[in-house]
Design a protein around this motif. Structure first.
Motif, PDB file in Angstrom:
ATOM      1  N   ARG A  63       0.848  -1.198   0.000  1.00  0.00           N
ATOM      2  CA  ARG A  63       0.000   0.000   0.000  1.00  0.00           C
ATOM      3  C   ARG A  63       0.878   1.240   0.000  1.00  0.00           C
ATOM      4  O   ARG A  63       1.256   1.742   1.045  1.00  0.00           O
ATOM      5  N   LEU A  64       1.207   1.738  -1.188  1.00  0.00           N
ATOM      6  CA  LEU A  64       2.046   2.927  -1.297  1.00  0.00           C
ATOM      7  C   LEU A  64       1.186   4.178  -1.165  1.00  0.00           C
ATOM      8  O   LEU A  64       0.062   4.218  -1.677  1.00  0.00           O
ATOM      9  N   PRO A  65       1.702   5.192  -0.485  1.00  0.00           N
ATOM     10  CA  PRO A  65       0.916   6.416  -0.308  1.00  0.00           C
ATOM     11  C   PRO A  65       0.800   7.192  -1.620  1.00  0.00           C
ATOM     12  O   PRO A  65       1.710   7.159  -2.449  1.00  0.00           O
ATOM     13  N   ALA A  66      -0.323   7.861  -1.763  1.00  0.00           N
ATOM     14  CA  ALA A  66      -0.548   8.707  -2.933  1.00  0.00           C
ATOM     15  C   ALA A  66      -1.203   9.994  -2.456  1.00  0.00           C
ATOM     16  O   ALA A  66      -2.163   9.957  -1.690  1.00  0.00           O
ATOM     17  N   ARG A  67      -0.672  11.100  -2.915  1.00  0.00           N
ATOM     18  CA  ARG A  67      -1.246  12.400  -2.565  1.00  0.00           C
ATOM     19  C   ARG A  67      -2.621  12.508  -3.200  1.00  0.00           C
ATOM     20  O   ARG A  67      -2.821  12.143  -4.351  1.00  0.00           O
ATOM     21  N   GLN A  68      -3.586  13.008  -2.407  1.00  0.00           N
ATOM     22  CA  GLN A  68      -4.958  13.149  -2.891  1.00  0.00           C
ATOM     23  C   GLN A  68      -5.375  14.605  -2.850  1.00  0.00           C
ATOM     24  O   GLN A  68      -4.807  15.398  -2.123  1.00  0.00           O
ATOM     25  N   GLU A  69      -6.397  14.922  -3.607  1.00  0.00           N
ATOM     26  CA  GLU A  69      -7.036  16.231  -3.543  1.00  0.00           C
ATOM     27  C   GLU A  69      -8.412  15.997  -2.939  1.00  0.00           C
ATOM     28  O   GLU A  69      -9.355  15.645  -3.642  1.00  0.00           O
ATOM     29  N   PRO A  70      -8.547  16.146  -1.595  1.00  0.00           N
ATOM     30  CA  PRO A  70      -9.839  15.875  -0.966  1.00  0.00           C
ATOM     31  C   PRO A  70     -10.854  16.961  -1.307  1.00  0.00           C
ATOM     32  O   PRO A  70     -10.488  18.098  -1.594  1.00  0.00           O
ATOM     33  N   ASP A  71     -12.139  16.577  -1.284  1.00  0.00           N
ATOM     34  CA  ASP A  71     -13.155  17.603  -1.496  1.00  0.00           C
ATOM     35  C   ASP A  71     -13.237  18.461  -0.241  1.00  0.00           C
ATOM     36  O   ASP A  71     -12.736  18.092   0.827  1.00  0.00           O
ATOM     37  N   GLY A  72     -13.835  19.613  -0.356  1.00  0.00           N
ATOM     38  CA  GLY A  72     -13.867  20.601   0.724  1.00  0.00           C
ATOM     39  C   GLY A  72     -14.439  20.101   2.034  1.00  0.00           C
ATOM     40  O   GLY A  72     -14.040  20.549   3.094  1.00  0.00           O
ATOM     41  N   GLY A  73     -15.389  19.155   1.995  1.00  0.00           N
ATOM     42  CA  GLY A  73     -16.018  18.678   3.215  1.00  0.00           C
ATOM     43  C   GLY A  73     -15.373  17.457   3.824  1.00  0.00           C
ATOM     44  O   GLY A  73     -15.799  16.997   4.886  1.00  0.00           O
ATOM     45  N   ALA A  74     -14.335  16.924   3.184  1.00  0.00           N
ATOM     46  CA  ALA A  74     -13.696  15.707   3.685  1.00  0.00           C
ATOM     47  C   ALA A  74     -12.978  15.977   5.008  1.00  0.00           C
ATOM     48  O   ALA A  74     -12.383  17.030   5.194  1.00  0.00           O
ATOM     49  N   GLU A  75     -13.055  15.005   5.923  1.00  0.00           N
ATOM     50  CA  GLU A  75     -12.404  15.141   7.215  1.00  0.00           C
ATOM     51  C   GLU A  75     -10.990  14.560   7.224  1.00  0.00           C
ATOM     52  O   GLU A  75     -10.274  14.691   8.201  1.00  0.00           O
ATOM     53  N   SER A  76     -10.604  13.891   6.161  1.00  0.00           N
ATOM     54  CA  SER A  76      -9.259  13.308   6.084  1.00  0.00           C
ATOM     55  C   SER A  76      -8.768  13.422   4.650  1.00  0.00           C
ATOM     56  O   SER A  76      -9.462  13.920   3.778  1.00  0.00           O
TER      57      SER A  76
END
Length: 158
Positions: free
Chosen positions: A98-111
């Motif tokens: 499980r390699l980490p990947a940078r994400q673009e969370p939506d505005g309401g995401a808590e993580s």
């Protein structure tokens, strides 16, 4: 608590290039992640180094290891290296699949913002795949020297 701490201080062959490191083996739990941050801050302060940005990076990488890199009964390892004017933070866990990947969370995401924070605070970061099943997520921060304290002599430079 499953914790192992080792500290080694040595000297590089070049003048003024002291090498320091500390390694901690911690449980892959939210508590282990919190302890990783606290112990990292303690180590950096004992070395007389700035800890604010590094503490955030350690907190994010340790939380990721405890959340996404967790296997029951397995710990994660935090290692801090200081060489010259650079701090390298390494967090090794047992989920090399499980390699980490940078994400673009939506505005309401808590993580989902952890690696964005690491990217903003670190000068560089990446992942090194180790001997299966391990991986190491690392970040490097440039250590800036403290601002000089004014002497209060009242002298004015021309």
């Amino acid at each position: 608590m499953n914790q192992e701490t080792q500290e080694i201080a040595g000297t590089d062959t070049r003048p003024g290039r002291e090498v320091r490191n500390v390694t901690m083996l911690l449980s892959s739990t939210p508590r282990g992640a919190r302890i990783a941050r606290l112990l990292a801050v303690d180590a950096l302060r004992s070395w007389g180094l700035p800890d604010e940005a590094a503490s955030h990076v350690v907190a994010e990488l340790a939380a990721n290891a405890a959340t996404h890199g967790r296997l029951p009964g397995r710990s994660f390892r935090l290692t801090l290296y200081v060489v010259g004017a650079a701090l390298r933070i390494e967090v090794t866990d047992t989920r090399g699949d499980r390699l980490p990947a940078r994400q673009e969370p939506d505005g309401g995401a808590e993580s989902g913002r952890g690696l964005l924070l690491v990217e903003a605070l670190a000068d560089r970061w990446g992942v090194s795949e180790g001997r299966f099943p391990r991986k190491t997520v690392w970040a490097e921060l440039r250590l800036t020297p403290p601002e000089p304290v004014p002497t209060g002599s009242g002298a004015v430079d021309d």
